[in-house]
Scaffold this motif. Structure first.
Motif, PDB file in Angstrom:
ATOM      1  N   MET A  16       0.852  -1.078  -0.069  1.00 23.83           N
ATOM      2  CA  MET A  16       0.058   0.120  -0.047  1.00 23.83           C
ATOM      3  C   MET A  16       0.878   1.353   0.121  1.00 23.83           C
ATOM      4  O   MET A  16       0.644   2.148  -0.859  1.00 23.83           O
ATOM      5  CB  MET A  16      -0.990  -0.053   1.180  1.00 23.83           C
ATOM      6  N   LEU A  17       2.044   1.314   1.002  1.00 28.17           N
ATOM      7  CA  LEU A  17       2.902   2.425   0.884  1.00 28.17           C
ATOM      8  C   LEU A  17       3.466   2.787  -0.298  1.00 28.17           C
ATOM      9  O   LEU A  17       3.797   3.699  -0.866  1.00 28.17           O
ATOM     10  CB  LEU A  17       3.826   2.339   2.197  1.00 28.17           C
ATOM     11  N   ASP A  18       4.007   1.466  -0.891  1.00 22.84           N
ATOM     12  CA  ASP A  18       4.834   1.719  -2.062  1.00 22.84           C
ATOM     13  C   ASP A  18       3.918   2.251  -3.093  1.00 22.84           C
ATOM     14  O   ASP A  18       4.539   2.986  -4.159  1.00 22.84           O
ATOM     15  CB  ASP A  18       5.156   0.244  -2.441  1.00 22.84           C
ATOM     16  N   ALA A  19       2.925   1.944  -3.501  1.00 22.54           N
ATOM     17  CA  ALA A  19       1.953   2.322  -4.334  1.00 22.54           C
ATOM     18  C   ALA A  19       1.613   3.897  -4.181  1.00 22.54           C
ATOM     19  O   ALA A  19       1.643   4.548  -5.343  1.00 22.54           O
ATOM     20  CB  ALA A  19       0.472   1.549  -4.413  1.00 22.54           C
ATOM     21  N   VAL A  20       1.731   4.289  -3.044  1.00 24.69           N
ATOM     22  CA  VAL A  20       1.689   5.693  -2.856  1.00 24.69           C
ATOM     23  C   VAL A  20       3.138   6.549  -3.037  1.00 24.69           C
ATOM     24  O   VAL A  20       2.930   7.623  -3.536  1.00 24.69           O
ATOM     25  CB  VAL A  20       0.939   6.026  -1.415  1.00 24.69           C
ATOM     26  N   ILE A  21       4.109   5.932  -2.362  1.00 26.90           N
ATOM     27  CA  ILE A  21       5.471   6.692  -2.351  1.00 26.90           C
ATOM     28  C   ILE A  21       6.127   6.728  -3.875  1.00 26.90           C
ATOM     29  O   ILE A  21       6.668   7.473  -4.173  1.00 26.90           O
ATOM     30  CB  ILE A  21       6.119   6.048  -1.223  1.00 26.90           C
ATOM     31  N   ASN A  27      12.916   6.062  -4.179  1.00 31.18           N
ATOM     32  CA  ASN A  27      13.192   4.611  -4.125  1.00 31.18           C
ATOM     33  C   ASN A  27      12.712   4.206  -2.913  1.00 31.18           C
ATOM     34  O   ASN A  27      12.813   4.838  -1.690  1.00 31.18           O
ATOM     35  CB  ASN A  27      14.601   4.432  -4.392  1.00 31.18           C
ATOM     36  N   THR A  28      11.965   2.931  -3.037  1.00 29.48           N
ATOM     37  CA  THR A  28      11.829   2.139  -1.756  1.00 29.48           C
ATOM     38  C   THR A  28      12.369   0.816  -1.511  1.00 29.48           C
ATOM     39  O   THR A  28      12.704   0.173  -2.388  1.00 29.48           O
ATOM     40  CB  THR A  28      10.182   2.007  -1.970  1.00 29.48           C
ATOM     41  N   LYS A 105      -4.544   9.466   6.499  1.00 30.90           N
ATOM     42  CA  LYS A 105      -4.860   9.733   4.893  1.00 30.90           C
ATOM     43  C   LYS A 105      -3.723   9.954   4.197  1.00 30.90           C
ATOM     44  O   LYS A 105      -2.413  10.315   4.688  1.00 30.90           O
ATOM     45  CB  LYS A 105      -5.777  11.286   5.138  1.00 30.90           C
ATOM     46  N   VAL A 106      -3.866   9.687   2.972  1.00 28.95           N
ATOM     47  CA  VAL A 106      -2.393   9.894   2.098  1.00 28.95           C
ATOM     48  C   VAL A 106      -2.075  11.227   2.157  1.00 28.95           C
ATOM     49  O   VAL A 106      -0.812  11.400   2.045  1.00 28.95           O
ATOM     50  CB  VAL A 106      -3.086   9.414   0.578  1.00 28.95           C
ATOM     51  N   ASP A 107      -2.920  12.244   2.211  1.00 29.00           N
ATOM     52  CA  ASP A 107      -2.432  13.698   2.218  1.00 29.00           C
ATOM     53  C   ASP A 107      -1.363  13.862   3.455  1.00 29.00           C
ATOM     54  O   ASP A 107      -0.546  14.665   3.528  1.00 29.00           O
ATOM     55  CB  ASP A 107      -3.284  14.790   1.939  1.00 29.00           C
TER      56      ASP A 107
END
Length: 406
Positions: A16-21, A27-28, A105-107
């Motif tokens: 989930m975080l990778d898809a956002v970042i 780089n993750t 939240k994403v923001d």
């Protein structure tokens, strides 16, 4: 590109975080517990660490405390599924940059990462500016120093490999760090490998993986700088492979090498691989020896006192004269050791002649004029010959001597 290490025991959180970042330009990398994360951090620098608190066997707070020792420059954002004020307070006391309560939240996440990124750049720039400003090597108004600073600034802007030459004690590693700080890659990684300090097998492991591909250490410098200190100490059996590695890094990672020995002479003697030499030697920076800029010694001393917060504001006339006349075989390293020893016994705010070590005060041990001039003449001959790229006839004409005397 900046990097983020995501630490959480749930792989679904990683995804989930990778898809956002990733889409916003980072780089993750991932770890499922604190121990794995700590091992990764010890092997590679991450600009930001985004870690959960509730993990086993090492939780996020324990990891945070360990990160402060392993990589003080990493910025840590904590996450927790529990709105626990005590955890948040403890995390911030331990040095966390921010604390996010799940589900966030994403923001909120984006805002925290953006602020962490800005803070990281400020810290790096502040540290690098301080390092450059406080480097005693750049103190003084001599023509030799002014010329060196000009060449240093120019070398920092070039994309090609840089070879830093200089006698032992000229602190070439500090010069390499200054090139990095003054370059347009100052925000990127600076990875150093010292060939003199590593055994051949250890050095090979630092350069290549088990299949002969670039190692994780080399890859961690991607986009930034890799510094091969004491490249003259690389074993013969690794030199050709290192030349190929440097060729493949061209453009992607800036390469700096240093040597205290004349690589051209080592090539001629068959002790250094010519392909590696020609790969790194086209852009060279010669660090001036301290004996070549004696007029800078008072300024260098004041810079040393300020850098080390010592209560001195001057060199006495006698001390200054002795220090400017001394040959400094150990260069800046010896210079700092002399000042440190003098500071231990000096009184007041001035370093005087009697405070200096015996080796400086006993001028009877200094070389006579003929020996000194012969040494200087030999040094100049070598400089002219190198500038003429080994053409003895051309060098002899410039020097006004017979080619047989070179």
């Amino acid at each position: 590109m900046q990097s983020i290490l995501i630490v959480d025991d749930l792989e679904s959180i990683h995804e989930m975080l990778d898809a956002v970042i990733q889409p916003i330009g980072y780089n993750t990398a991932f770890a499922t517990d604190g121990e794995i994360a700590l091992q990764k951090i010890r092997e590679e620098h991450y600009d930001i660490v985004l870690t959960d608190i509730n993990m086993k066997p090492m939780d996020g707070l324990a990891l945070l405390a360990q990160i402060r020792e392993a990589d003080p420059n990493a910025i840590v954002i904590m996450m927790s599924g529990y709105a626990n004020i005590d955890n948040a307070t403890q995390a911030l006391k331990l040095g966390a940059f921010d604390f996010l309560t799940k589900p966030f939240k994403v923001d909120q996440l984006m805002n925290s990462i953006a602020r962490a990124s800005t803070e990281g750049k400020k810290r790096r720039q502040s540290g690098e500016a301080a390092a450059a400003q406080n480097s005693i090597l750049l103190s003084g108004d001599s023509e030799a120093n002014k010329s060196f600073i000009e060449r240093l600034n120019r070398a920092a802007k070039l994309p090609t490999p840089l070879l830093i030459n200089g006698d032992s004690g000229t602190q070439k590693a500090n010069i390499a760090a200054l090139v990095h700080a003054k370059s347009d890659r100052a925000d990127e990684a600076f990875v150093a490998i010292d060939a003199k300090k590593a055994e051949p097998g250890e050095l090979a492991g630092l350069l290549f993986d088990s299949e002969g591909a670039p190692s994780e250490t080399i890859l961690s410098a991607q986009g930034g700088f890799i510094f091969f200190a004491n490249i003259d100490s690389v074993p013969n059996e690794l030199q050709a492979a290192l030349g190929t590695l440097i060729r493949d890094l061209k453009g992607d990672t800036r390469v700096i090498c240093s040597s205290s020995r004349d690589l051209e002479k080592l090539v001629e003697a068959g002790k250094f691989e010519d392909g590696l030499y020609f790969r790194i030697a086209n852009n060279a920076l010669q660090v001036p020896a301290l004996r070549d800029r004696p007029e800078d010694i008072p300024a260098l001393a004041l810079a040393y006192f300020a850098q080390n917060r010592l209560p001195f504001n001057a060199l006495g006339e006698g001390a200054s004269a002795l220090m400017q006349g001394y040959r400094w075989p150990g260069n800046y390293t010896e210079f700092q050791e002399v000042l440190s020893a003098a500071a231990e016994v000096a009184e007041g705010q001035t370093i005087r002649e009697g405070d200096l070590p015996e080796k400086l005060r006993d001028i009877s041990s200094w070389p006579n004029l003929d020996s000194y001039l012969a040494e200087q003449a030999d040094r100049y001959k070598k400089s002219v010959l190198k500038a003429c790229q080994g053409d003895t006839e051309k060098a002899a004409k410039i020097l006004g001597i017979d080619a047989a005397d070179l």
